[in-house]
Every structure is written in structure tokens, then in C-alpha cells.
Design an enzyme around this catalytic site. Structure first.
Site, mmCIF file in Angstrom:
data_model
loop_
_atom_site.group_PDB
_atom_site.id
_atom_site.type_symbol
_atom_site.label_atom_id
_atom_site.label_comp_id
_atom_site.label_asym_id
_atom_site.label_seq_id
_atom_site.Cartn_x
_atom_site.Cartn_y
_atom_site.Cartn_z
ATOM 1 N N LEU A 83 6.880 2.659 1.606
ATOM 2 C CA LEU A 83 7.843 1.796 2.077
ATOM 3 C C LEU A 83 8.462 1.648 3.152
ATOM 4 C CD1 LEU A 83 8.083 0.941 -1.762
ATOM 5 C CD2 LEU A 83 6.506 0.055 -0.428
ATOM 6 N N HIS A 102 9.626 -3.354 3.148
ATOM 7 C CA HIS A 102 9.139 -3.758 2.411
ATOM 8 C C HIS A 102 10.206 -4.224 1.165
ATOM 9 C CE1 HIS A 102 6.071 -1.159 3.373
ATOM 10 N NE2 HIS A 102 4.790 -1.932 2.902
ATOM 11 N N MET A 157 1.241 -1.011 0.011
ATOM 12 C CA MET A 157 -0.080 -0.239 -0.018
ATOM 13 C C MET A 157 1.050 1.116 0.213
ATOM 14 S SD MET A 157 -3.542 -0.701 2.165
ATOM 15 C CE MET A 157 -2.794 -0.202 3.398
ATOM 16 N N VAL A 212 10.646 -7.836 9.801
ATOM 17 C CA VAL A 212 11.768 -6.753 10.194
ATOM 18 C C VAL A 212 11.360 -5.468 11.096
ATOM 19 C CG1 VAL A 212 13.103 -5.509 9.109
ATOM 20 C CG2 VAL A 212 12.011 -6.975 7.644
#
Length: 280
Positions: free
Chosen positions: A33, A37, A30, A176
Site C-alpha cells: 500500500l 491506496h 494487491m 495521487v
């Protein structure tokens, strides 16, 4: 790198690349980032000839009082991050291109959409499954990459792919985290410095839960109680929506914690809803 906004043009291009024997990797996002991502993009770059990133804030996965309007958007920033990572194509469609007048077909993964976030965001996973099904048909990927931070979403997509025979391999990539433990999320942008500090109690609680399990504690209630205690100490905590330990395939709560079960939480810090999870 090329930016494509038209679904028909994108589909034609992808089909011609596949005819040439190219393997296509796809990272649906979406936008806004972050390093999470980028880690998905790097996985795709390693394993495919062509990497496509889609950027589309999907309105049908947001509820009436959710943050669709204020969800962070910065296409130029996203574009330059994708360029740095040597992405081949960005698919950046408009709402009108994705949901033209008369649109009325939805995809629903019945059981896995219940519980966890499904209880608090009715219709959310129907919106996710629908847009992802459309994106799969437009991008025609061989491999698609999702972060495990949205664990329920990953399971919903895997089930949809299996049930509807999509010829795509779904790859779940590890959560992450920031150096201090906070799971990366586009919504972290909403947090004030003080709220961000409070949010660290979430990952702290998850790491403690994992340590308890490694010390031999398998009673889910004991672990969940401790997690709630730690999160409750967060200064800017507004609400704990859920703390659940579930089987990683069925997403059903477990009576005894075993390896590969998942502890998932959803918490409001100030006005920001944050989710996180950890695998035992």
C-alpha cells in the site's frame, strides 16, 4: 481490526453486518500500500460505517512474462498501515481459497478491455474483472473505491457492474502524485534513483498536454507528438508502449480533444512498466 482469510467466513460476516443496516465500503488492492491506496481508504471511512481492504496479488491478471513473481509484498507493513487508518477488516485470502481446483469461470468485458493496456496485456482485464466480481460477491460492498490512475480498469469495472447488475456503487478517486509529480504506484519500488528521475518526464509530459489543451489546442496528434517528445528525453526510457487520447466513456481515440477526454500513456523506464493519465 480483524484479518480474515476465508471467503465463506468473510461473506457470512458481511451479510450479517448488512442485516444490521451497516453500510460497507471496500478498497480492493494487491497490497504494498502507498498514499494512493490510503486516500481510497480515507474516502471509504468518510462515506461508510465499515471499511474493508482486500489484499490479494491476483495471478490471473498477470501475463506469462510479467512481474507476478517479483510484485512487492509486505503483509505486516500493509497491516500496520491499515491499522493506522482504522480499517475494520482486511480480507487476505490465499490463491487456493480464491481459485480452488476446478475453477473455470471468467468474466470478460469485451469492448472496453481492448486498446490501451488491453493491446499489450492480453487477458489482463479478464483476470481483473473475474477477481473483482468474486470479491464483490464475498465482501457485498455498498461502495467500492478505485484510483483513476488505472483508468481503463475503472471503466471495465464500472461496465461490469452495470451489465451484470451488481448492487454496488463504483467510486473513481483522483490520481495521487508524489510532490514532484510522479504518480504513486506499488511498482515505483522497482525504480533505481536514476530511473525514478527519468520517470518524471511522464507526468511532465501530461501536464504539458493539459496546458496545450487549455491554450486552445484540440488536435490530438499535435498533443500526442509533444507528449512523445518529452517522454523520449527520459534518460532511462526503454519503450513507449502507447500515447492515446480517448473518450472517457468509450475509451475510443478522439479526432478532436474536448473537456473530460483522457490522455493515457504506458511507458517502460528500465524494466519497469509505468502507466499514467490526465483528464482534460
Amino acid at each position: 481490526m480483524e484479518v480474515i482469510t476465508n471467503p465463506g467466513q468473510m461473506q457470512t460476516l458481511m451479510l450479517s453486518l448488512k442485516k444490521q443496516g451497516k453500510k460497507i465500503g471496500f478498497v480492493p488492492t494487491m497490497g504494498y500500500l502507498h498514499e494512493g491506496h490510503l486516500s481510497l481508504i480515507r474516502c471509504s471511512k468518510k462515506e461508510n460505517d465499515i471499511t474493508v481492504v482486500s489484499i490479494f496479488v491476483n495471478p490471473i491478471q498477470f501475463g506469462a512474462n510479467e512481474d507476478f513473481g517479483r510484485y512487492p509484498r509486505d503483509f505486516e507493513r500493509d497491516k500496520s498501515l491499515c491499522e493506522k487508518e482504522n480499517v475494520d477488516y482486511i480480507f487476505y485470502p490465499s490463491y487456493e481459497e480464491m481459485y480452488p481446483d476446478g475453477f473455470q469461470t471468467y468474466v470478460e468485458v469485451a469492448e472496453l478491455s481492448k486498446g490501451l493496456c488491453g493491446d499489450f496485456r492480453p487477458g489482463h482485464f479478464k483476470g481483473v474483472a473475474t477477481v473483482v466480481a468474486k470479491l464483490f460477491n464475498i465482501v457485498c460492498p455498498d461502495n467500492v473505491y478505485f484510483g483513476k490512475k488505472d483508468f481503463q480498469q475503472l471503466k471495465v469495472i464500472q461496465r461490469m457492474v452495470k451489465d451484470l447488475n451488481f448492487p454496488v456503487n463504483v467510486v473513481g478517486c483522483p490520481v495521487v502524485r508524489e510532490p514532484d509529480g510522479l504518480a504513486m504506484s506499488s511498482r515505483n519500488k522497482y525504480l533505481s534513483d536514476e530511473e525514478r528521475e527519468s520517470a518524471l518526464n511522464i507526468s511532465k509530459a501530461l501536464f504539458e498536454a493539459k496546458r496545450m489543451f487549455e491554450d486552445g489546442i484540440t488536435d490530438p496528434n499535435l498533443i500526442k507528438e509533444r507528449v512523445r517528445q518529452i517522454i523520449s528525453q527520459a534518460k532511462h526510457l526503454k519503450e513507449i508502449q502507447y500515447v492515446e487520447i480517448v473518450d472517457s466513456n468509450t475509451l475510443k481515440p478522439v479526432d478532436k480533444v474536448k473537456k473530460s477526454d483522457v490522455l493515457a500513456v504506458a511507458v517502460y523506464i528500465g524494466n519497469t512498466r509505468l502507466i499514467d493519465n490526465i483528464e482534460f
